[in-house]
Design a protein around this motif. Structure first.
Motif, PDB file in Angstrom:
ATOM      1  N   PRO A  52       0.812  -1.147   0.139  1.00 22.02           N
ATOM      2  CA  PRO A  52       0.046  -0.018   0.050  1.00 22.02           C
ATOM      3  C   PRO A  52       0.870   1.045  -0.004  1.00 22.02           C
ATOM      4  O   PRO A  52       0.325   2.459  -0.592  1.00 22.02           O
ATOM      5  N   GLU A  53       1.991   1.307   0.546  1.00 23.14           N
ATOM      6  CA  GLU A  53       2.878   2.462   0.565  1.00 23.14           C
ATOM      7  C   GLU A  53       3.426   2.467  -0.657  1.00 23.14           C
ATOM      8  O   GLU A  53       3.895   4.049  -0.958  1.00 23.14           O
ATOM      9  N   TYR A  54       3.737   1.623  -1.525  1.00 23.74           N
ATOM     10  CA  TYR A  54       4.402   1.890  -2.673  1.00 23.74           C
ATOM     11  C   TYR A  54       3.508   2.440  -3.819  1.00 23.74           C
ATOM     12  O   TYR A  54       3.089   1.566  -4.570  1.00 23.74           O
ATOM     13  N   ASP A 196       5.294  15.029  -0.803  1.00 22.85           N
ATOM     14  CA  ASP A 196       5.253  14.876   0.858  1.00 22.85           C
ATOM     15  C   ASP A 196       6.395  13.887   1.296  1.00 22.85           C
ATOM     16  O   ASP A 196       6.306  12.769   0.722  1.00 22.85           O
ATOM     17  N   THR A 197       7.209  14.505   1.991  1.00 15.99           N
ATOM     18  CA  THR A 197       8.502  13.636   2.619  1.00 15.99           C
ATOM     19  C   THR A 197       8.156  12.281   3.075  1.00 15.99           C
ATOM     20  O   THR A 197       8.378  11.357   2.853  1.00 15.99           O
ATOM     21  N   GLY A 198       6.990  12.519   4.011  1.00 14.92           N
ATOM     22  CA  GLY A 198       6.470  11.289   4.636  1.00 14.92           C
ATOM     23  C   GLY A 198       6.252  10.280   3.723  1.00 14.92           C
ATOM     24  O   GLY A 198       6.408   8.878   3.913  1.00 14.92           O
ATOM     25  N   ARG A 199       5.295  10.577   2.521  1.00 21.86           N
ATOM     26  CA  ARG A 199       5.101   9.582   1.681  1.00 21.86           C
ATOM     27  C   ARG A 199       6.054   9.116   0.923  1.00 21.86           C
ATOM     28  O   ARG A 199       6.176   7.836   0.670  1.00 21.86           O
ATOM     29  N   LEU A 200       7.019   9.807   0.707  1.00 21.33           N
ATOM     30  CA  LEU A 200       8.295   9.299  -0.170  1.00 21.33           C
ATOM     31  C   LEU A 200       8.971   8.180   0.678  1.00 21.33           C
ATOM     32  O   LEU A 200       9.259   7.211   0.297  1.00 21.33           O
ATOM     33  N   VAL A 201       9.319   8.647   1.850  1.00 19.48           N
ATOM     34  CA  VAL A 201      10.090   7.788   2.607  1.00 19.48           C
ATOM     35  C   VAL A 201       9.354   6.326   3.132  1.00 19.48           C
ATOM     36  O   VAL A 201       9.740   5.332   3.003  1.00 19.48           O
ATOM     37  N   ALA A 202       8.029   6.580   3.247  1.00 15.10           N
ATOM     38  CA  ALA A 202       7.157   5.354   3.526  1.00 15.10           C
ATOM     39  C   ALA A 202       7.139   4.251   2.325  1.00 15.10           C
ATOM     40  O   ALA A 202       7.054   3.160   2.695  1.00 15.10           O
ATOM     41  N   ALA A 203       7.356   4.923   1.012  1.00 15.62           N
ATOM     42  CA  ALA A 203       7.403   3.985  -0.053  1.00 15.62           C
ATOM     43  C   ALA A 203       8.371   3.310  -0.085  1.00 15.62           C
ATOM     44  O   ALA A 203       8.696   2.008  -0.559  1.00 15.62           O
ATOM     45  N   TYR A 204       9.520   3.621   0.814  1.00 16.42           N
ATOM     46  CA  TYR A 204      11.074   3.017   0.632  1.00 16.42           C
ATOM     47  C   TYR A 204      11.335   2.274   2.067  1.00 16.42           C
ATOM     48  O   TYR A 204      12.228   1.813   2.459  1.00 16.42           O
ATOM     49  N   ASP A 205      10.278   2.493   3.150  1.00 19.10           N
ATOM     50  CA  ASP A 205      10.409   1.870   4.203  1.00 19.10           C
ATOM     51  C   ASP A 205       9.154   1.432   4.992  1.00 19.10           C
ATOM     52  O   ASP A 205       8.444   1.965   5.662  1.00 19.10           O
ATOM     53  N   GLU A 236      21.145  -2.716   9.435  1.00 18.99           N
ATOM     54  CA  GLU A 236      19.914  -2.577   9.292  1.00 18.99           C
ATOM     55  C   GLU A 236      19.405  -1.699   8.285  1.00 18.99           C
ATOM     56  O   GLU A 236      20.275  -0.908   7.569  1.00 18.99           O
ATOM     57  N   HIS A 237      18.004  -1.655   7.859  1.00 17.79           N
ATOM     58  CA  HIS A 237      17.518  -0.865   6.727  1.00 17.79           C
ATOM     59  C   HIS A 237      17.495   0.608   6.857  1.00 17.79           C
ATOM     60  O   HIS A 237      17.008   1.057   7.940  1.00 17.79           O
ATOM     61  N   VAL A 238      17.949   1.420   6.205  1.00 17.33           N
ATOM     62  CA  VAL A 238      17.782   3.119   6.326  1.00 17.33           C
ATOM     63  C   VAL A 238      17.275   3.499   5.077  1.00 17.33           C
ATOM     64  O   VAL A 238      17.671   3.401   3.842  1.00 17.33           O
ATOM     65  N   ALA A 239      16.094   4.328   5.207  1.00 16.91           N
ATOM     66  CA  ALA A 239      15.540   4.997   4.228  1.00 16.91           C
ATOM     67  C   ALA A 239      15.554   6.485   4.564  1.00 16.91           C
ATOM     68  O   ALA A 239      14.936   6.808   5.603  1.00 16.91           O
ATOM     69  N   LEU A 240      16.211   7.532   3.794  1.00 14.05           N
ATOM     70  CA  LEU A 240      15.788   8.848   4.036  1.00 14.05           C
ATOM     71  C   LEU A 240      15.860   9.814   2.870  1.00 14.05           C
ATOM     72  O   LEU A 240      16.232   9.188   1.735  1.00 14.05           O
TER      73      LEU A 240
END
Length: 340
Positions: A52-54, A196-205, A236-240
């Motif tokens: 759903p995030e992607y 929106d930054t929140g949506r962008l980050v959520a798509a990769y985390d 650990e996975h990091v997305a920013l």
């Protein structure tokens, strides 16, 4: 069906070894994202596209459904060339539209994964009898000049893959591709847009951790191919999101001091606790900046299609025709009336 292999049995291993030696001895450390995509990585990415995030895959698919017929009419392509074709699922929309237009004669999927390429090419051949298939195993970062130059071409570079390159890399890619094309040939780009930054980050985390598993899969690839002894759980996975460069960065962060030996390379790499290795960039675009990059590389804009939320875009451009030939269609922007 014709199959062309520009890579050979040792190419991938040698290229991986070269990237590991260069990237993991740099400061900061980095690896290119193409090493995610072995069989396990491809399956994980397929799962990512359904999360759903992607949103990118859903937005791009909706835009193709909405505008494939017009793209086919504008390009009159005889040869659909798809870079990074993968399973060729989205391609069906363009193949159907070009077939209905009556111009399509050849489909040229291009991918580094020979198994996936062969299976996808066979499915397309079965679904479109009479269509010539040139399945090309190649690395589009290195083999653009070797692609078949058959008929009037539409080169599709979808999925936002252009964003995996930095600005310098994009300029080099677009210019090199332009040099292989003929007047009247077209390029169709899929581009993820700044939002929106929140949506962008959520798509990769994502909440399920699928992207984290996808990111760590590169460690398993190096273990198998180069005799490395990575312990995936030690990273650990990091997305920013880097607002200055308008891009997502995926990284692997060492959770403890780790020493990794590559048996096949006679190489030892040390990761300090908290040290990060960048494994992917995913640039996000403003329309005017992408238009400028494409024009600088020698293309003429034809159409810009985007969804109402301005999440994603398809950008159609053309190699200018010679003096006296038909001019390219007037450049207009189209927004999808709906998306799914």
């Amino acid at each position: 069906m014709y199959t062309v292999d520009h890579m050979g049995p040792r190419y991938l291993r040698q290229a991986l070894a070269e990237d590991v030696r260069t990237g993991l001895t740099s400061v900061p450390k980095w690896l290119p994202p193409k090493w995610f995509y072995d069989a396990a990585g491809s399956e994980l990415f397929s799962r990512i596209t359904r999360l759903p995030e992607y949103y990118p895959s859903r937005r791009e698919l909706a835009l193709l459904r909405e505008h494939a017929r017009e793209i086919a009419a504008l390009t009159e392509a005889e040869n659909l060339v798809e870079l990074g074709s993968g399973t060729s699922e989205k391609t069906t929309l363009l193949l159907d539209a070009l077939t209905s237009e009556g111009t399509l004669k050849t489909y040229t999927p291009v991918d580094v994964d020979g198994t996936t390429l062969e299976a996808a090419a066979q499915r397309v051949a079965a679904a479109y009898p009479g269509l010539a298939i040139w399945a090309v195993r190649a690395d589009f970062e290195r083999h653009l000049s070797l692609l078949p130059r058959i008929g009037r071409r539409l080169v599709a570079f979808l999925g936002g893959t252009l964003g995996n390159m930095d600005e310098e890399g994009r300029a080099s890619f677009l210019t090199e591709l332009r040099a292989t094309l003929s007047p009247g040939d077209c390029l169709l780009l899929g581009a993820d847009l700044v939002k929106d930054t929140g949506r962008l980050v959520a798509a990769y985390d994502d909440a399920e951790g699928v992207t984290a598993a996808f990111n760590r899969n590169v460690l398993s690839v190096m273990n198998r191919e180069l005799g490395a002894d990575f312990v995936p759980e030690a990273f650990e996975h990091v997305a920013l999101y880097d607002a200055r460069l308008n891009r997502i960065e995926m990284r692997l962060r060492a959770v403890r001091h780790t020493r990794v030996r590559f048996r096949e390379l006679d190489l030892v790499v040390t990761f300090k606790a908290g040290e990060e290795t960048r494994t992917e960039i995913s640039s996000k675009f403003y329309r005017y900046r992408l238009e400028r990059e494409v024009e600088r590389a020698g293309y003429t804009p034809v159409r810009w299609y985007s969804d109402p939320a301005q999440d994603f875009a398809l950008f159609l451009a053309q190699v200018p025709r010679r003096p006296g030939e038909d001019r390219p269609p007037e450049y207009r922007s189209r927004r999808a009336r709906h998306h799914t």
